[in-house]
Write a protein that holds these residues in place. Structure first.
Motif, PDB file in Angstrom:
ATOM      1  N   SER A  37      13.915   2.221   2.098  1.00 42.30           N
ATOM      2  CA  SER A  37      13.044   2.227   3.274  1.00 42.30           C
ATOM      3  C   SER A  37      11.837   3.134   3.065  1.00 42.30           C
ATOM      4  O   SER A  37      11.842   4.005   2.207  1.00 42.30           O
ATOM      5  N   TYR A  39       9.102   5.354   5.603  1.00 46.44           N
ATOM      6  CA  TYR A  39       8.740   5.826   6.932  1.00 46.44           C
ATOM      7  C   TYR A  39       7.407   6.548   6.847  1.00 46.44           C
ATOM      8  O   TYR A  39       7.065   7.124   5.820  1.00 46.44           O
ATOM      9  N   HIS A  47       7.666   6.757  12.041  1.00 45.20           N
ATOM     10  CA  HIS A  47       7.471   5.324  12.232  1.00 45.20           C
ATOM     11  C   HIS A  47       8.000   4.575  11.016  1.00 45.20           C
ATOM     12  O   HIS A  47       7.645   4.909   9.893  1.00 45.20           O
ATOM     13  N   LYS A  48       8.834   3.561  11.243  1.00 46.84           N
ATOM     14  CA  LYS A  48       9.315   2.731  10.132  1.00 46.84           C
ATOM     15  C   LYS A  48       8.189   1.815   9.696  1.00 46.84           C
ATOM     16  O   LYS A  48       7.506   1.211  10.512  1.00 46.84           O
ATOM     17  N   CYS A  49       7.975   1.696   8.392  1.00 45.18           N
ATOM     18  CA  CYS A  49       6.905   0.873   7.836  1.00 45.18           C
ATOM     19  C   CYS A  49       7.508  -0.397   7.252  1.00 45.18           C
ATOM     20  O   CYS A  49       8.181  -0.346   6.226  1.00 45.18           O
ATOM     21  N   GLU A  50       7.263  -1.507   7.890  1.00 43.48           N
ATOM     22  CA  GLU A  50       7.827  -2.778   7.434  1.00 43.48           C
ATOM     23  C   GLU A  50       6.998  -3.415   6.325  1.00 43.48           C
ATOM     24  O   GLU A  50       7.536  -3.984   5.401  1.00 43.48           O
ATOM     25  N   GLY A  51       5.679  -3.345   6.401  1.00 52.61           N
ATOM     26  CA  GLY A  51       4.835  -4.059   5.446  1.00 52.61           C
ATOM     27  C   GLY A  51       4.432  -3.268   4.221  1.00 52.61           C
ATOM     28  O   GLY A  51       3.716  -3.770   3.361  1.00 52.61           O
ATOM     29  N   GLU A  52       4.862  -2.028   4.124  1.00 53.54           N
ATOM     30  CA  GLU A  52       4.439  -1.168   3.016  1.00 53.54           C
ATOM     31  C   GLU A  52       5.415  -1.253   1.846  1.00 53.54           C
ATOM     32  O   GLU A  52       6.601  -1.516   2.016  1.00 53.54           O
ATOM     33  N   THR A  53       4.874  -1.009   0.647  1.00 52.78           N
ATOM     34  CA  THR A  53       5.681  -0.893  -0.566  1.00 52.78           C
ATOM     35  C   THR A  53       5.414   0.494  -1.146  1.00 52.78           C
ATOM     36  O   THR A  53       4.410   1.132  -0.792  1.00 52.78           O
TER      37      THR A  53
END
Length: 186
Positions: A37, A39, A47-53
């Motif tokens: 994951s 953040y 904040h959780k980052c869904e679109g990031e790598t």
């Protein structure tokens, strides 16, 4: 750190998470990257980052901190942008130093293990001075007796500074381990 973007790779309880929180408290946007994951610490919130790598986070960052506790991990140096500061806090080199220093303007701190050991020693001494030093222990006994209704004039109560044999053993073991760590790293 106001306005800086930082990526901390490894969200451990010892270094990664506290470091990310401290940098965010200083005004930075901090990406906290772990195995499964990512953040973003920003403005006192997580904040959780869904679109990031991991790559996208590192490419945005002016500071990158690696703390992955394994020999197998290497930060790809192609992700590092010019004028970035890269700090390795792991006991293993998470970065290929030769290829990293080819990137223009990069500042690299290869390891801070000795500093970490020194800070642990400093904190150990502070704990002793603040809670286990004989003067502190005697004052605490005097305060307790006053709270219970006073003490007899001229009566001095002494107690051993260490409290128990287990505390002596623990202090000796920690001191010996720290001394071994410091002497081996020289």
């Amino acid at each position: 750190m106001e306005g800086q973007v930082v990526t901390v790779i490894n969200r451990s309880e010892i270094v990664g998470r506290p470091l990310a929180a401290m940098l965010a408290n200083d005004g930075a946007d901090v990406y906290s990257v772990d195995i499964n994951s990512i953040y973003l610490f920003r403005g006192g919130r997580l904040h959780k980052c869904e679109g990031e790598t991991p790559e996208s986070c590192v490419r945005k960052s002016s500071v990158v901190v690696t703390g992955v506790p394994t020999k197998a991990y290497r930060l790809p140096t192609e992700w590092i942008q010019p004028d970035t500061t890269v700090v390795n806090v792991a006991s293993f080199k998470n970065v290929d130093e030769e290829s990293l220093l080819i990137v223009p303007g990069v500042t690299y701190v290869p390891m801070v293990g000795k500093v970490t050991v020194a800070m642990l020693e400093r904190n150990l001494v502070r704990l002793y001075e603040n809670f286990h030093h004989p003067d502190v222990r005697l004052k605490a006994v005097g305060d307790e007796e006053e709270a219970e209704g006073g003490t007899e004039v001229g009566k001095i109560t002494t107690i051993p500074w260490y409290g128990s044999a287990l505390q002596i053993y623990t202090a000796a073991a920690v001191t010996a381990l720290l001394a071994l760590t410091v002497t081996r790293s020289k």
